[in-house]
Write a protein that holds these residues in place. Structure first.
Motif, mmCIF file in Angstrom:
data_model
loop_
_atom_site.group_PDB
_atom_site.id
_atom_site.type_symbol
_atom_site.label_atom_id
_atom_site.label_comp_id
_atom_site.label_asym_id
_atom_site.label_seq_id
_atom_site.Cartn_x
_atom_site.Cartn_y
_atom_site.Cartn_z
ATOM 1 N N LYS A 155 0.818 -1.214 0.000
ATOM 2 C CA LYS A 155 0.000 0.000 0.000
ATOM 3 C C LYS A 155 0.853 1.266 0.000
ATOM 4 O O LYS A 155 0.399 2.328 -0.425
ATOM 5 C CB LYS A 155 -0.932 -0.002 1.217
ATOM 6 N N GLU A 156 2.087 1.152 0.492
ATOM 7 C CA GLU A 156 2.995 2.302 0.515
ATOM 8 C C GLU A 156 3.744 2.473 -0.803
ATOM 9 O O GLU A 156 4.496 3.431 -0.970
ATOM 10 C CB GLU A 156 4.008 2.133 1.651
ATOM 11 N N THR A 157 3.528 1.533 -1.727
ATOM 12 C CA THR A 157 4.254 1.566 -2.996
ATOM 13 C C THR A 157 3.585 2.547 -3.949
ATOM 14 O O THR A 157 2.465 2.323 -4.400
ATOM 15 C CB THR A 157 4.298 0.162 -3.628
ATOM 16 N N GLU A 158 4.277 3.634 -4.235
ATOM 17 C CA GLU A 158 3.764 4.656 -5.143
ATOM 18 C C GLU A 158 4.863 5.068 -6.112
ATOM 19 O O GLU A 158 6.052 4.932 -5.825
ATOM 20 C CB GLU A 158 3.295 5.895 -4.357
ATOM 21 N N ASP A 160 6.885 7.905 -7.558
ATOM 22 C CA ASP A 160 7.255 9.242 -7.091
ATOM 23 C C ASP A 160 8.263 9.805 -8.083
ATOM 24 O O ASP A 160 9.461 9.557 -7.971
ATOM 25 C CB ASP A 160 7.846 9.151 -5.681
ATOM 26 N N LYS A 220 1.545 8.464 -17.479
ATOM 27 C CA LYS A 220 0.671 8.571 -16.312
ATOM 28 C C LYS A 220 -0.743 8.916 -16.762
ATOM 29 O O LYS A 220 -0.991 9.998 -17.299
ATOM 30 C CB LYS A 220 1.202 9.640 -15.359
ATOM 31 N N GLU A 239 1.368 3.906 -15.888
ATOM 32 C CA GLU A 239 0.235 3.867 -14.958
ATOM 33 C C GLU A 239 -1.048 3.895 -15.776
ATOM 34 O O GLU A 239 -1.303 4.867 -16.495
ATOM 35 C CB GLU A 239 0.261 5.072 -14.012
ATOM 36 N N ASN A 256 1.970 0.017 -13.326
ATOM 37 C CA ASN A 256 1.184 0.308 -12.127
ATOM 38 C C ASN A 256 -0.282 0.266 -12.547
ATOM 39 O O ASN A 256 -0.801 1.215 -13.135
ATOM 40 C CB ASN A 256 1.564 1.676 -11.565
ATOM 41 N N LYS A 258 -4.049 0.504 -12.181
ATOM 42 C CA LYS A 258 -4.985 1.180 -11.285
ATOM 43 C C LYS A 258 -6.437 0.988 -11.694
ATOM 44 O O LYS A 258 -7.332 1.628 -11.134
ATOM 45 C CB LYS A 258 -4.654 2.672 -11.221
ATOM 46 N N THR A 279 -1.977 -2.677 -6.609
ATOM 47 C CA THR A 279 -2.291 -2.439 -5.195
ATOM 48 C C THR A 279 -3.758 -2.670 -4.877
ATOM 49 O O THR A 279 -4.101 -3.194 -3.813
ATOM 50 C CB THR A 279 -1.895 -0.998 -4.809
ATOM 51 N N LYS A 304 8.569 4.859 -4.680
ATOM 52 C CA LYS A 304 8.727 5.564 -3.407
ATOM 53 C C LYS A 304 9.392 4.716 -2.334
ATOM 54 O O LYS A 304 10.245 5.199 -1.603
ATOM 55 C CB LYS A 304 7.355 6.051 -2.928
#
Length: 321
Positions: A155-158, A160, A220, A239, A256, A258, A279, A304
């Protein structure tokens, strides 16, 4: 007289023996005292050496910062991490961190050498720099295959993005419905507009982005839907929150995910070589992902929590290899 002289002689000999015995005992006592003091100082020095390591790793944000520096900036550099203040009797001979993969891949080694009351002792800490999520060899990271702390870690994986990083040539943001296709050695992202002419209605392509298919990019999607019209290959970080597949898309790097993957042709796929981060646990239909750490590492500065130091052991000596 002879008897008195003999008595005096015996007395002197006895006194001499007693003095020698006492001197010997005092010598042994002093030696034991010195040995005890040295042992005590050695233990104390060793404790201080370990304490310096504990102090250096107590500020986790700073530990992450120095690990990031040695991982990306200096593969063989030693970084001084001495604290600003120490006990007066302690002399820090060495307190540094460096890359060391002797005991674990992508590892680090902290060396602490302390002198206390003339006695020098060492202590070592070994650990891993890279977040274990990215070294466990899983091609897709989602809550269904992880457990416990790994889920919170995910969950902390972003992503950045940092402009100072040179691994990405350009950033492309998508905020509206658009199409993606090849144009020679380029990839174009465009919208379609219907124009009224004297000959009737025509469709005009309005190009939003055009770049070389060999560029490393950060794509993105912050809105709209992307329709993949040609077989395309993307290098970098992608993303996607809403995508329609007419043809295959290949991603060399990091996806990523989403949102769900929609397809027009059921055989069309997203093929990833690197890693897929999912995620939210979106549907992975029409997704094929192959783990490749080198490709993940290539773009890792934009993840991140890719750098997540973990101490494995603290010990007084290093085993011989």
């Amino acid at each position: 007289m002879r008897k008195n002289g003999y008595t005096y002689l015996i007395t002197i000999l006895v006194i001499a023996v007693i003095v020698i015995a006492i001197s010997y005992m005092i010598g042994i006592f002093n030696n034991n005292l010195i040995i005890y003091k040295n042992e005590r100082d050695s233990i104390q020095s060793g404790m201080y050496a370990e304490s310096m390591i504990n102090i250096s790793i107590s500020d986790y944000d700073k530990l992450k910062e120095v690990c990031r520096k040695i991982y990306y900036d200096g593969k063989n550099d030693f970084l001084n991490i001495k604290p600003e203040y120490t006990v007066d009797d302690i002399e820090i001979k060495k307190l540094e961190i460096c890359n060391d993969s002797t005991f674990s891949k992508n590892g680090f080694l902290i060396t602490s050498v302390i002198e206390y009351n003339g006695i020098e002792e060492s202590c070592f800490a070994k650990g891993e720099i890279v977040n274990s999520l990215f070294t466990m060899g899983k091609s897709i990271l989602n809550p269904r295959i992880l457990e416990g702390d790994e889920i919170n870690n995910l969950k902390e994986t972003e992503i950045d993005f940092n402009d100072a990083n040179k691994s990405i040539a350009r950033v492309i943001e998508i905020s509206q419905d658009c199409y993606m296709k090849k144009d020679g050695l380029n990839i174009i992202i465009y919208t379609e507009e219907i124009e009224e002419t004297e000959f009737g209605k025509t469709v005009k392509e309005n190009i939003l982005h055009k770049y070389s298919c060999y560029d490393d990019i950060y794509l993105k999607q912050i809105g709209g839907t992307v329709a993949i019209e040609d077989v395309v290959k993307i290098y970098g970080i992608v993303e996607l929150s809403s995508v329609y597949l007419y043809k295959d898309i290949e991603i060399q790097g990091i996806l990523n995910l989403k949102g769900n993957i929609n397809y027009i042709d059921s055989k069309a796929q997203i093929n990833v070589k690197g890693i897929t981060i999912n995620t939210c646990g979106n549907s992975e239909n029409n997704l094929n992902s192959e783990y490749d750490f080198d490709l993940v590492n290539r773009y890792s500065e934009h993840i991140k929590n890719f750098i997540r130091p973990k101490i494995n052991t603290i010990q007084k000596s290093l085993p011989e290899i």
